[in-house]
Design a protein around this motif. Structure first.
Motif, PDB file in Angstrom:
ATOM      1  N   CYS A 148       0.779  -1.242   0.000  1.00  0.00           N
ATOM      2  CA  CYS A 148       0.000   0.000   0.000  1.00  0.00           C
ATOM      3  C   CYS A 148       0.807   1.286   0.000  1.00  0.00           C
ATOM      4  O   CYS A 148       0.246   2.343  -0.321  1.00  0.00           O
ATOM      5  CB  CYS A 148      -0.942   0.009   1.205  1.00  0.00           C
ATOM      6  N   LEU A 149       2.083   1.249   0.358  1.00  0.00           N
ATOM      7  CA  LEU A 149       2.869   2.480   0.416  1.00  0.00           C
ATOM      8  C   LEU A 149       3.506   2.739  -0.947  1.00  0.00           C
ATOM      9  O   LEU A 149       4.689   2.482  -1.170  1.00  0.00           O
ATOM     10  CB  LEU A 149       3.938   2.396   1.516  1.00  0.00           C
ATOM     11  N   GLY A 150       2.721   3.283  -1.853  1.00  0.00           N
ATOM     12  CA  GLY A 150       3.171   3.450  -3.227  1.00  0.00           C
ATOM     13  C   GLY A 150       4.366   4.374  -3.377  1.00  0.00           C
ATOM     14  O   GLY A 150       5.294   4.092  -4.140  1.00  0.00           O
ATOM     15  N   TYR A 151       4.369   5.489  -2.653  1.00  0.00           N
ATOM     16  CA  TYR A 151       5.474   6.435  -2.784  1.00  0.00           C
ATOM     17  C   TYR A 151       6.763   5.854  -2.215  1.00  0.00           C
ATOM     18  O   TYR A 151       7.811   5.870  -2.869  1.00  0.00           O
ATOM     19  CB  TYR A 151       5.139   7.752  -2.083  1.00  0.00           C
ATOM     20  N   LEU A 152       6.698   5.334  -0.990  1.00  0.00           N
ATOM     21  CA  LEU A 152       7.909   4.788  -0.383  1.00  0.00           C
ATOM     22  C   LEU A 152       8.462   3.614  -1.181  1.00  0.00           C
ATOM     23  O   LEU A 152       9.674   3.509  -1.389  1.00  0.00           O
ATOM     24  CB  LEU A 152       7.623   4.373   1.057  1.00  0.00           C
ATOM     25  N   ASN A 153       7.580   2.748  -1.662  1.00  0.00           N
ATOM     26  CA  ASN A 153       8.056   1.629  -2.466  1.00  0.00           C
ATOM     27  C   ASN A 153       8.539   2.087  -3.836  1.00  0.00           C
ATOM     28  O   ASN A 153       9.409   1.453  -4.441  1.00  0.00           O
ATOM     29  CB  ASN A 153       6.964   0.560  -2.578  1.00  0.00           C
ATOM     30  N   GLY A 154       8.009   3.213  -4.317  1.00  0.00           N
ATOM     31  CA  GLY A 154       8.534   3.803  -5.543  1.00  0.00           C
ATOM     32  C   GLY A 154       9.967   4.269  -5.366  1.00  0.00           C
ATOM     33  O   GLY A 154      10.813   4.119  -6.267  1.00  0.00           O
ATOM     34  N   LEU A 155      10.272   4.850  -4.198  1.00  0.00           N
ATOM     35  CA  LEU A 155      11.654   5.241  -3.914  1.00  0.00           C
ATOM     36  C   LEU A 155      12.571   4.018  -3.940  1.00  0.00           C
ATOM     37  O   LEU A 155      13.694   4.074  -4.462  1.00  0.00           O
ATOM     38  CB  LEU A 155      11.738   5.918  -2.542  1.00  0.00           C
ATOM     39  N   VAL A 156      12.092   2.903  -3.396  1.00  0.00           N
ATOM     40  CA  VAL A 156      12.883   1.667  -3.413  1.00  0.00           C
ATOM     41  C   VAL A 156      13.076   1.185  -4.848  1.00  0.00           C
ATOM     42  O   VAL A 156      14.193   0.843  -5.259  1.00  0.00           O
ATOM     43  CB  VAL A 156      12.197   0.587  -2.560  1.00  0.00           C
ATOM     44  N   GLU A 157      12.006   1.197  -5.617  1.00  0.00           N
ATOM     45  CA  GLU A 157      12.067   0.713  -7.002  1.00  0.00           C
ATOM     46  C   GLU A 157      13.047   1.529  -7.839  1.00  0.00           C
ATOM     47  O   GLU A 157      13.707   1.004  -8.737  1.00  0.00           O
ATOM     48  CB  GLU A 157      10.669   0.762  -7.612  1.00  0.00           C
ATOM     49  N   HIS A 158      13.165   2.816  -7.539  1.00  0.00           N
ATOM     50  CA  HIS A 158      14.058   3.691  -8.291  1.00  0.00           C
ATOM     51  C   HIS A 158      15.394   3.908  -7.588  1.00  0.00           C
ATOM     52  O   HIS A 158      16.103   4.882  -7.868  1.00  0.00           O
ATOM     53  CB  HIS A 158      13.366   5.023  -8.574  1.00  0.00           C
ATOM     54  N   LYS A 159      15.729   2.987  -6.658  1.00  0.00           N
ATOM     55  CA  LYS A 159      17.050   2.960  -6.010  1.00  0.00           C
ATOM     56  C   LYS A 159      17.339   4.216  -5.189  1.00  0.00           C
ATOM     57  O   LYS A 159      18.493   4.596  -5.004  1.00  0.00           O
ATOM     58  CB  LYS A 159      18.168   2.761  -7.043  1.00  0.00           C
ATOM     59  N   LYS A 160      16.317   4.853  -4.677  1.00  0.00           N
ATOM     60  CA  LYS A 160      16.499   6.018  -3.807  1.00  0.00           C
ATOM     61  C   LYS A 160      16.245   5.676  -2.342  1.00  0.00           C
ATOM     62  O   LYS A 160      16.331   6.532  -1.470  1.00  0.00           O
ATOM     63  CB  LYS A 160      15.573   7.149  -4.244  1.00  0.00           C
ATOM     64  N   ALA A 161      15.925   4.418  -2.066  1.00  0.00           N
ATOM     65  CA  ALA A 161      15.686   3.940  -0.710  1.00  0.00           C
ATOM     66  C   ALA A 161      15.870   2.431  -0.709  1.00  0.00           C
ATOM     67  O   ALA A 161      15.901   1.786  -1.771  1.00  0.00           O
ATOM     68  CB  ALA A 161      14.276   4.300  -0.234  1.00  0.00           C
ATOM     69  N   SER A 162      16.004   1.882   0.477  1.00  0.00           N
ATOM     70  CA  SER A 162      16.033   0.425   0.622  1.00  0.00           C
ATOM     71  C   SER A 162      14.997   0.030   1.665  1.00  0.00           C
ATOM     72  O   SER A 162      14.692   0.802   2.581  1.00  0.00           O
ATOM     73  CB  SER A 162      17.426  -0.060   1.031  1.00  0.00           C
ATOM     74  N   GLN A 163      14.438  -1.174   1.487  1.00  0.00           N
ATOM     75  CA  GLN A 163      13.388  -1.635   2.398  1.00  0.00           C
ATOM     76  C   GLN A 163      13.804  -2.967   3.020  1.00  0.00           C
ATOM     77  O   GLN A 163      14.275  -3.876   2.332  1.00  0.00           O
ATOM     78  CB  GLN A 163      12.060  -1.797   1.655  1.00  0.00           C
ATOM     79  N   TYR A 164      13.638  -3.045   4.344  1.00  0.00           N
ATOM     80  CA  TYR A 164      13.975  -4.244   5.100  1.00  0.00           C
ATOM     81  C   TYR A 164      12.767  -4.662   5.924  1.00  0.00           C
ATOM     82  O   TYR A 164      11.869  -3.856   6.167  1.00  0.00           O
ATOM     83  CB  TYR A 164      15.163  -3.974   6.037  1.00  0.00           C
ATOM     84  N   SER A 165      12.778  -5.912   6.359  1.00  0.00           N
ATOM     85  CA  SER A 165      11.746  -6.356   7.290  1.00  0.00           C
ATOM     86  C   SER A 165      12.378  -6.540   8.661  1.00  0.00           C
ATOM     87  O   SER A 165      13.504  -7.035   8.783  1.00  0.00           O
ATOM     88  CB  SER A 165      11.106  -7.666   6.815  1.00  0.00           C
ATOM     89  N   LEU A 166      11.648  -6.104   9.684  1.00  0.00           N
ATOM     90  CA  LEU A 166      12.075  -6.252  11.069  1.00  0.00           C
ATOM     91  C   LEU A 166      11.056  -7.091  11.815  1.00  0.00           C
ATOM     92  O   LEU A 166       9.869  -7.059  11.502  1.00  0.00           O
ATOM     93  CB  LEU A 166      12.165  -4.897  11.774  1.00  0.00           C
ATOM     94  N   TYR A 167      11.522  -7.823  12.811  1.00  0.00           N
ATOM     95  CA  TYR A 167      10.615  -8.457  13.754  1.00  0.00           C
ATOM     96  C   TYR A 167      10.611  -7.636  15.034  1.00  0.00           C
ATOM     97  O   TYR A 167      11.671  -7.369  15.599  1.00  0.00           O
ATOM     98  CB  TYR A 167      11.043  -9.894  14.052  1.00  0.00           C
ATOM     99  N   SER A 168       9.438  -7.235  15.472  1.00  0.00           N
ATOM    100  CA  SER A 168       9.357  -6.487  16.724  1.00  0.00           C
ATOM    101  C   SER A 168       9.755  -7.388  17.886  1.00  0.00           C
ATOM    102  O   SER A 168       9.597  -8.612  17.846  1.00  0.00           O
ATOM    103  CB  SER A 168       7.934  -5.963  16.937  1.00  0.00           C
TER     104      SER A 168
END
Length: 267
Positions: free
Chosen positions: A21-41
């Protein structure tokens, strides 16, 4: 190297919903302007214990903040206390439990809602005590603090996703659309923050379940996103723990500290 850091905590945001659902943030990842990781709380997967975990690097079992009704100040060094003690400027637009943990407890809305006190760990704060406090207002509060006080460390912490999850549950259009709305709000501010050279972390404390709650061990309650945006991040394929976020921010700020962090996360 000393960088300015903005930490955004989207309370109650489940990983899968963030990815969908986070289209903008995932767009940054897709265009190599951000990275996304998964965390366990860490456990229990509850808000106040995990604010303490994110901001001190200490697990709830160690901190003693083991449920949301433990109302007292933190007993550990936090990003805020370390930064304030080392001459940095700190600020937070956040839920009032953050004020109770790092400034004054119990929270007095007349005294604490608007805080400007150089002697406190959070020197400049706009705190709120309504779970439905609009995310639009919250991010505007954060931007006001950024522009007015130029903090080295700014926390922006919103509650609408969590509040909606408690009303409608994980698998609901309302919960997903609230996440989409938060992403749109952030898209109005993140480009400026990026342009001005901030190192930005966007994450969550815990997820949500279909019982309209959280606190246990289900994957959907524990797995949350972490987006890293900025030129100090390596954007490498690494594993990061929730207890390592505090140390990562301290490193970016150039603080002397003894918090755990992943060196490979930084350039």
């Amino acid at each position: 190297m000393n960088d300015k850091v903005i930490l955004v905590v989207l309370d109650g945001l489940n990983l899968k919903v963030a990815q969908d659902c986070l289209g903008y943030l995932n767009g940054l990842v897709e265009h190599k302007k951000a990275s996304q990781y998964s965390l366990y709380s860490e456990l229990p997967s509850l808000s106040r214990p995990l604010y303490e975990c994110i901001l001190t690097g200490v697990t709830p079992i160690e901190s003693g903040i083991v449920h949301n009704n433990v109302t007292r100040r933190s007993l550990f060094e936090s990003i805020f206390s370390l930064a304030q003690a080392q001459g940095k400027t700190t600020a937070a637009a956040a839920y009032h439990w953050v004020s109770e943990l790092y400034n004054r407890s119990p929270y007095d809305p007349i005294r604490d809602r608007h805080t400007h006190n150089e002697s406190l760990s959070i020197q400049h704060g706009v705190f709120y005590h309504w779970d439905h406090y609009p995310d639009e207002a919250l991010v505007l509060d954060g931007e006001y603090l950024r522009q007015e006080f130029d903090p080295d460390f700014l926390l922006v912490h919103s509650m609408n996703i969590d509040d909606t999850g408690h009303k409608f549950g994980l698998d609901s259009a309302e919960y997903r659309n609230c996440a989409r709305h938060a992403d749109i709000i952030l898209s109005n501010f993140l480009p400026t923050w990026i342009e001005e050279g901030y190192q930005i972390l966007v994450t969550s404390d815990h997820g949500m379940n279909n019982d309209k709650s959280h606190g246990g061990t289900l994957v959907e309650e524990r797995e949350v996103p972490l987006y890293l945006i900025g030129d100090r991040f390596s954007h490498s394929d690494i594993s990061i723990q929730q207890t390592e976020l505090c140390g990562l921010v301290c490193e970016l700020l150039g603080l002397l500290h003894h918090k755990p962090f992943v060196e490979e996360a930084l350039t």
